[in-house]
Design a protein around this motif. Sequence first.
Motif, mmCIF file in Angstrom:
data_model
loop_
_atom_site.group_PDB
_atom_site.id
_atom_site.type_symbol
_atom_site.label_atom_id
_atom_site.label_comp_id
_atom_site.label_asym_id
_atom_site.label_seq_id
_atom_site.Cartn_x
_atom_site.Cartn_y
_atom_site.Cartn_z
ATOM 1 N N ALA A 111 105.004 -7.858 68.503
ATOM 2 C CA ALA A 111 105.150 -6.582 67.792
ATOM 3 C C ALA A 111 103.964 -6.265 66.891
ATOM 4 C CB ALA A 111 106.425 -6.597 66.948
ATOM 5 N N GLY A 112 103.040 -7.206 66.702
ATOM 6 C CA GLY A 112 101.906 -6.966 65.814
ATOM 7 C C GLY A 112 101.106 -5.733 66.157
ATOM 8 N N PRO A 113 100.709 -5.555 67.436
ATOM 9 C CA PRO A 113 99.951 -4.347 67.780
ATOM 10 C C PRO A 113 100.717 -3.065 67.494
ATOM 11 C CG PRO A 113 99.803 -5.970 69.524
ATOM 12 C CD PRO A 113 100.831 -6.472 68.563
ATOM 13 N N PHE A 369 98.374 8.669 69.446
ATOM 14 C CA PHE A 369 98.922 8.082 70.681
ATOM 15 C C PHE A 369 97.874 8.078 71.788
ATOM 16 C CE2 PHE A 369 100.925 8.784 74.838
ATOM 17 C CZ PHE A 369 101.677 7.621 74.939
ATOM 18 N N LEU A 370 97.174 9.187 71.935
ATOM 19 C CA LEU A 370 96.193 9.286 73.017
ATOM 20 C C LEU A 370 94.944 8.452 72.746
ATOM 21 C CD1 LEU A 370 96.453 13.120 73.768
ATOM 22 C CD2 LEU A 370 97.417 11.237 75.101
ATOM 23 N N TRP A 371 94.536 8.349 71.481
ATOM 24 C CA TRP A 371 93.286 7.634 71.186
ATOM 25 C C TRP A 371 93.505 6.171 70.822
ATOM 26 C CZ3 TRP A 371 91.506 5.479 66.476
ATOM 27 C CH2 TRP A 371 90.195 4.983 66.535
ATOM 28 N N LEU A 372 94.455 5.904 69.924
ATOM 29 C CA LEU A 372 94.579 4.560 69.365
ATOM 30 C C LEU A 372 95.465 3.637 70.191
ATOM 31 C CD1 LEU A 372 93.766 2.758 66.984
ATOM 32 C CD2 LEU A 372 95.821 3.562 65.776
ATOM 33 N N ALA A 373 96.594 4.132 70.677
ATOM 34 C CA ALA A 373 97.550 3.255 71.371
ATOM 35 C C ALA A 373 96.925 2.477 72.527
ATOM 36 C CB ALA A 373 98.758 4.068 71.843
ATOM 37 N N PRO A 374 96.166 3.117 73.438
ATOM 38 C CA PRO A 374 95.606 2.331 74.546
ATOM 39 C C PRO A 374 94.553 1.324 74.108
ATOM 40 C CG PRO A 374 94.741 4.573 74.581
ATOM 41 C CD PRO A 374 95.850 4.549 73.572
ATOM 42 N N ARG A 375 94.019 1.476 72.920
ATOM 43 C CA ARG A 375 92.973 0.567 72.449
ATOM 44 C C ARG A 375 93.534 -0.664 71.738
ATOM 45 N NH1 ARG A 375 90.748 5.530 72.781
ATOM 46 N NH2 ARG A 375 88.520 5.629 73.359
ATOM 47 N N ILE A 376 94.744 -0.543 71.207
ATOM 48 C CA ILE A 376 95.291 -1.694 70.479
ATOM 49 C C ILE A 376 96.524 -2.285 71.155
ATOM 50 C CG2 ILE A 376 94.383 -0.802 68.313
ATOM 51 C CD1 ILE A 376 97.188 -0.018 67.513
ATOM 52 N N GLY A 461 95.483 -0.618 59.461
ATOM 53 C CA GLY A 461 96.182 -0.499 60.733
ATOM 54 C C GLY A 461 95.228 -0.347 61.902
ATOM 55 N N ILE A 462 94.265 0.555 61.764
ATOM 56 C CA ILE A 462 93.295 0.774 62.843
ATOM 57 C C ILE A 462 92.391 -0.451 63.014
ATOM 58 C CG2 ILE A 462 91.327 2.162 63.587
ATOM 59 C CD1 ILE A 462 92.619 4.559 62.231
ATOM 60 N N GLY A 463 91.910 -0.989 61.898
ATOM 61 C CA GLY A 463 91.003 -2.131 61.973
ATOM 62 C C GLY A 463 91.659 -3.369 62.559
ATOM 63 N N SER A 464 92.857 -3.696 62.092
ATOM 64 C CA SER A 464 93.547 -4.878 62.619
ATOM 65 C C SER A 464 93.923 -4.691 64.073
ATOM 66 C CB SER A 464 94.801 -5.176 61.786
ATOM 67 O OG SER A 464 95.733 -4.099 61.875
ATOM 68 N N GLY A 465 94.244 -3.453 64.438
ATOM 69 C CA GLY A 465 94.583 -3.194 65.831
ATOM 70 C C GLY A 465 93.399 -3.353 66.761
#
Length: 476
Positions: A111-113, A369-376, A461-465
């Motif tokens: 669940a971390g990501p 959702f479109l930018w960050l989710a697929p990257r993390i 959130g963004i950095g850790s992901g």
Amino acid sequence: MTADWIGFSLLMLAILLYAGKWMRMHWRPAQQLFLPASILAGAIGLLLGPGVLGAIMRTVGGEEAPLAQGAIPESMLDVWSDLPGLLINVVFATLLLGVPLPKWKRVWGLAGPQLAFGVTLGAGQYVIGILIAAFILAPFFGLPLMAGALIEIGFEGGHGTAAGLQETFAELGFADGADLAVGMATVGVISGIVFGIILINWGVRTGKSAVLDKAVDSIPHHQRRGLVSEDERPLSAGGMTVRSESIEPLTLHFAFIAMAILIGLGFLEAMAWVESVTWGAGENGVELLGAVPLFPLAMIGGLVVQQLLSRFDRHNLLDRDLMVRIQGFALDLLIAAAIASLSLKVIADNLVPFVLLGLAGIAWNVGMFLWLAPRIIPKYWFERGIGDIGQSMGVTATGLILMKIADPDNKTPAYEAFGYKQMVFEPFFGGGLVTGLALPVIYNFGAWPLFGVMLALVAIGIGSGLFYFAKLEQEP
């Protein structure tokens, strides 16, 4: 107001809920949008009240015209408007009752990501909202800076949180904020489902979905109507953990909920006392905890009760399925009552700020959702991310609906990861401690301290992901 009238008001609310279910079964737009019966019931009550039907009749026939105050009397709306503040405590007290805490290592890895993604969505709603409030809503429309919290309260928190904060809004001098928050929650639920279904269809066409090869139109008709086919119906919606001649299982579970709420109330009173003798003492004291609502602490009370039962109850008296049914019952009543008693005049008077906040919230969630989710979330990012965007724009049920559509046969770890993420996430955002403290913090210290903390959380959130969880997920 008599007990008979309160009881009659509850009976009429139940009739509205049945009418909402009938609409879901027979009205195609409601089926296409997967609208819950509680939202439809609240909409019917709103249309029949003084704000819509009453306004039409007054316009046509004057103040003395028949139904000039609508088909639902104001005294009934007064009862309904008080219900959410009570029922939200039941909803939050049941969140962790019957949920055993898993091993932290598994929660962290799976669940971390999604926790990083969820924190980015939730904290970002404060960042966007405060910027709009500080540079547009306050100087040009005269709204208090607390309006910057409306996106997170309505979108991430949902109708229950929005209605549960009614007293807090009133105590802090922004009574209209409660109606705006409930309206924002309605926008969030509908837009969450609409954009969620659009994204699912897009994911199928572009190959982003790892499970579906057909568009949403292939969903069975009975599912669109909100029905369970007879051959799929479970034997029971909850377990009989005790014999009814001793006590009804429902009664026992109500007692567990009461314990959780009372423990939460004890925490709240203790916190208020500590504040009264420390930073809140004297004429120049700062009051933060006095405006914190009960429901986030009722959730903590539920966690305490769950841990006590896990340690000392050898008979497994608490059944999670039955607890979920009680939670759903309270939430249905809450949503219907909150929408039906909504003041359309408040929204109309603040229409431009309301629209700005709503559009900003939608853009933030969809964009992330479109930018960050697929990257993390590299593994099944689409199925797992779609639940988070549904939850961050509506309620947990919205996220579950979208995950059910995107992964109907549970072929991905989306449900498990989502559940673990909620256990860590909900005590803070979406009605948790952060949501409860946001309004008094802005009121006492201004918007910028909260803005700074939320901006830091977005960065974390963004950095850790990007730099930790994404690599962790890719490891064999």
